[in-house]
Design an enzyme around this catalytic site. Structure first.
Site, mmCIF file in Angstrom:
data_model
loop_
_atom_site.group_PDB
_atom_site.id
_atom_site.type_symbol
_atom_site.label_atom_id
_atom_site.label_comp_id
_atom_site.label_asym_id
_atom_site.label_seq_id
_atom_site.Cartn_x
_atom_site.Cartn_y
_atom_site.Cartn_z
ATOM 1 N N HIS A 156 9.841 -11.622 26.631
ATOM 2 C CA HIS A 156 10.109 -13.319 26.501
ATOM 3 C C HIS A 156 11.705 -13.451 26.451
ATOM 4 C CE1 HIS A 156 11.513 -16.081 23.440
ATOM 5 N NE2 HIS A 156 10.433 -16.710 23.891
ATOM 6 N N ASN A 157 12.269 -12.665 25.908
ATOM 7 C CA ASN A 157 13.735 -12.762 25.980
ATOM 8 C C ASN A 157 14.357 -12.445 27.239
ATOM 9 O OD1 ASN A 157 13.448 -12.897 23.105
ATOM 10 N ND2 ASN A 157 14.846 -11.699 22.437
ATOM 11 N N LYS B 192 7.758 -9.637 23.063
ATOM 12 C CA LYS B 192 8.899 -10.346 22.566
ATOM 13 C C LYS B 192 10.032 -9.943 23.657
ATOM 14 C CE LYS B 192 11.617 -12.891 19.911
ATOM 15 N NZ LYS B 192 12.941 -12.272 20.040
ATOM 16 N N ARG C 232 26.174 -12.177 32.377
ATOM 17 C CA ARG C 232 26.655 -12.176 31.248
ATOM 18 C C ARG C 232 27.789 -11.107 31.013
ATOM 19 N NH1 ARG C 232 22.600 -14.146 26.225
ATOM 20 N NH2 ARG C 232 21.154 -15.625 27.349
ATOM 21 N N SER D 62 9.715 -15.671 17.775
ATOM 22 C CA SER D 62 10.772 -16.435 18.500
ATOM 23 C C SER D 62 10.987 -17.779 18.268
ATOM 24 C CB SER D 62 10.412 -16.349 19.982
ATOM 25 O OG SER D 62 11.006 -17.078 20.722
ATOM 26 N N GLY D 63 11.962 -18.483 18.320
ATOM 27 C CA GLY D 63 12.057 -19.880 17.953
ATOM 28 C C GLY D 63 13.446 -19.989 16.965
ATOM 29 N N LYS E 65 22.594 -9.890 22.823
ATOM 30 C CA LYS E 65 22.129 -8.677 21.611
ATOM 31 C C LYS E 65 21.462 -7.790 22.106
ATOM 32 C CE LYS E 65 22.362 -12.423 17.815
ATOM 33 N NZ LYS E 65 21.612 -13.055 16.938
ATOM 34 N N GLU F 97 13.855 -15.567 28.950
ATOM 35 C CA GLU F 97 14.854 -16.594 28.428
ATOM 36 C C GLU F 97 16.247 -16.392 29.143
ATOM 37 O OE1 GLU F 97 17.058 -16.485 24.097
ATOM 38 O OE2 GLU F 97 14.936 -16.542 24.070
ATOM 39 N N TYR F 98 16.577 -15.035 29.243
ATOM 40 C CA TYR F 98 17.857 -15.036 29.712
ATOM 41 C C TYR F 98 17.903 -15.464 31.403
ATOM 42 C CZ TYR F 98 20.291 -11.195 26.722
ATOM 43 O OH TYR F 98 20.808 -10.596 25.821
ATOM 44 N N HIS G 248 12.529 14.677 52.727
ATOM 45 C CA HIS G 248 11.550 14.306 51.740
ATOM 46 C C HIS G 248 10.021 13.899 52.236
ATOM 47 C CE1 HIS G 248 14.493 14.184 48.649
ATOM 48 N NE2 HIS G 248 15.295 13.584 49.479
#
Length: 470
Positions: free
Chosen positions: A187-188, A184, A288, A130-131, A261, A191-192, A449
């Site tokens: 992490h993303n 990772k 998004r 990342s970066g 992505k 980030e979102y 149930h």
């Protein structure tokens, strides 16, 4: 001939920058790209570093240029391209060689690939990086998964090229098989969420009449305090920038349609599979998706009545505190997901160390991560970040502002899905008796149930609406 043990496949933006980082740190590198013209241009652009680079024209030539035992980094698009590169390399490799996937990857594929290659005597390492382009060139945060002995072989190079935080490398081996790529992915996801929360604060300031220049100054001030982070820093720069062609604020000429992505969706999917809440990430992914429906939103503006002419009445201090509260909640959800995955897949993730390697190089680097690391090394009831004493105190200080922001956004008709989701999660996590009793009653009514009771042991109880035998 120079002894070269490290190779790299894929000379796109990330791959080429990572390659330069590797040789800049003293490790000779053989490189291969599917298009030879890209390789040739890369070698020309490498300047004085080209002497440490060794261009090859095929997967076979790349492997032949390396001295066994070899380690080959892939920087290619996730999915079929990764499998294709592996297939092209495998016939030429020897037992004990290592293939490293340094791109974004679905960790389920990483686990599959490691098993398949292990059966053929080749090690596979899933390595989250990342970066962005700058990080790849100057030092990213690196999250490694795979066999410890495989990491030991490449550790010197990986820790050398990673970002440095106060003398400590922001690279670590986090666990077996897909652990690095899963971390990772989360992490993303965080980030979102963080980007969406920041965008919602921007939207509220814009609705209140603040100019981009004015907002830039606010974000610059915020970056000096508890919100100090890469994303707050670059937000100030984006808001201050002018379009060279029109001299208009750059943000005003950018189409409000955001791309993605897939890593945010991956985070959300895995959270659902593991029964974890990732509501702030879900809100960000949803936002998004809504942004991509630009034409429909424009049409809706002409059909649906504007609910209110109320302008948000919020101070910069309120927004700052609300951002901090929502950011903490996004991290809390992300780390809870990491903890659940660690238990489920027997990874033994070190959550404190994970926070530490995010402190530099990566997109979500923030001052808050030092406190998060300390919290996971200290006292924390239930494993939830919000329950750590230092964070519980921060929530008490900041959540009132989060409530005000959500209320003002609703009154102004200003979308704030991430702020609202964060607040709902907080309120749920401090409500001892919630509303699921009614849901269980409904499920028993139409599907028999069964349910648990508060006053007896067991889980097969029914309500009077279910006809009892006899």
């Amino acid at each position: 001939m120079t002894d070269v043990k490290l190779g790299l496949v894929g000379l796109g933006v990330m791959g080429s920058n990572l390659a330069l980082n590797i040789v800049d740190n003293g490790f000779p590198l053989a490189v291969y790209n599917r298009r030879m013209d890209v390789t040739e241009q890369f070698m020309q652009d490498a300047g004085p570093l080209a002497g440490r680079l060794h261009a090859t024209e095929s997967p076979e030539a790349l492997v032949a240029r390396l001295t066994a035992p070899r380690a080959i980094i892939m920087m290619v698009t996730a999915g079929a391209a990764v499998d294709s590169v592996i297939a092209s390399l495998l016939p030429h490799l020897d037992p004990g060689d290592i293939i490293i996937d340094a791109g974004n990857a679905d960790f389920n594929n990483t686990r599959r690939r490691e098993k398949e290659l292990a059966d053929q005597g080749v090690r596979f390492v899933g390595m989250g990086v990342s970066g962005g382009a700058e990080g790849a060139r100057n030092g990213p945060s690196i999250m490694v998964g795979g066999a410890p002995e495989a990491y030991a072989r490449i550790q010197d190079a990986i820790e050398a090229i990673a970002a440095d935080y106060e003398g400590e490398s922001c690279a670590a081996h986090l666990g077996p098989d897909g652990a690095g790529h899963f971390v990772k992915t989360v992490h993303n996801g965080i980030e979102y969420a963080d980007m969406q929360i920041i965008a919602e604060a921007y939207g509220l300031m814009r609705s209140a009449g603040k100019t981009p220049d004015g907002m830039a100054k606010v974000f610059q001030d915020w970056n000096k305090g508890a919100l100090k982070s890469y994303l707050i820093e670059i937000t100030a720069e984006v808001l201050a920038a002018k379009d060279p062609g029109t001299d208009q604020p750059m943000v005003d000429v950018i189409l409000d349609r955001a791309g993605q992505k897939g890593t945010g969706r991956w985070t959300l999917i895995e959270a659902l599979k593991l029964g974890q809440s990732a509501s702030t990430i879900e809100a960000a992914v949803g936002a998004r998706s809504w942004s991509s429906q630009k034409e429909l939103r424009v049409q809706g503006e002409t059909i649906l009545d504007k609910a209110t002419d109320h302008a948000p009445n919020l101070s910069d201090n309120d927004l700052e505190k609300a951002l901090l509260a929502a950011r903490i909640i996004a991290y809390a959800q992300g780390f809870s997901l990491l903890a659940e995955a660690s238990d489920h897949f027997a990874w033994s993730l070190d959550l404190a160390r994970t926070a530490e390697i995010w402190r530099a190089g990566c997109i979500i680097r923030a001052a808050l991560l030092d406190d998060i690391s300390d919290a996971f090394r200290g006292e924390m009831q239930g494993g939830n970040l919000m329950f750590a004493p230092s964070f519980a105190a921060r929530m008490a200080e900041t959540v009132p502002s989060l409530r005000k922001v959500v209320a003002e956004a609703a009154m102004a008709g200003q979308p704030s899905p991430a702020f609202a989701s964060a607040l709902s999660y907080f309120d749920t996590m401090h409500t001892g008796r919630g509303t699921a009793a009614l849901i269980q009653g409904q499920r028993d009514f139409f599907g028999e149930h069964g349910f648990e009771r508060v006053d007896r042991e067991g889980d097969g109880f029914h309500g009077p609406w279910v006809k009892q035998p006899g």
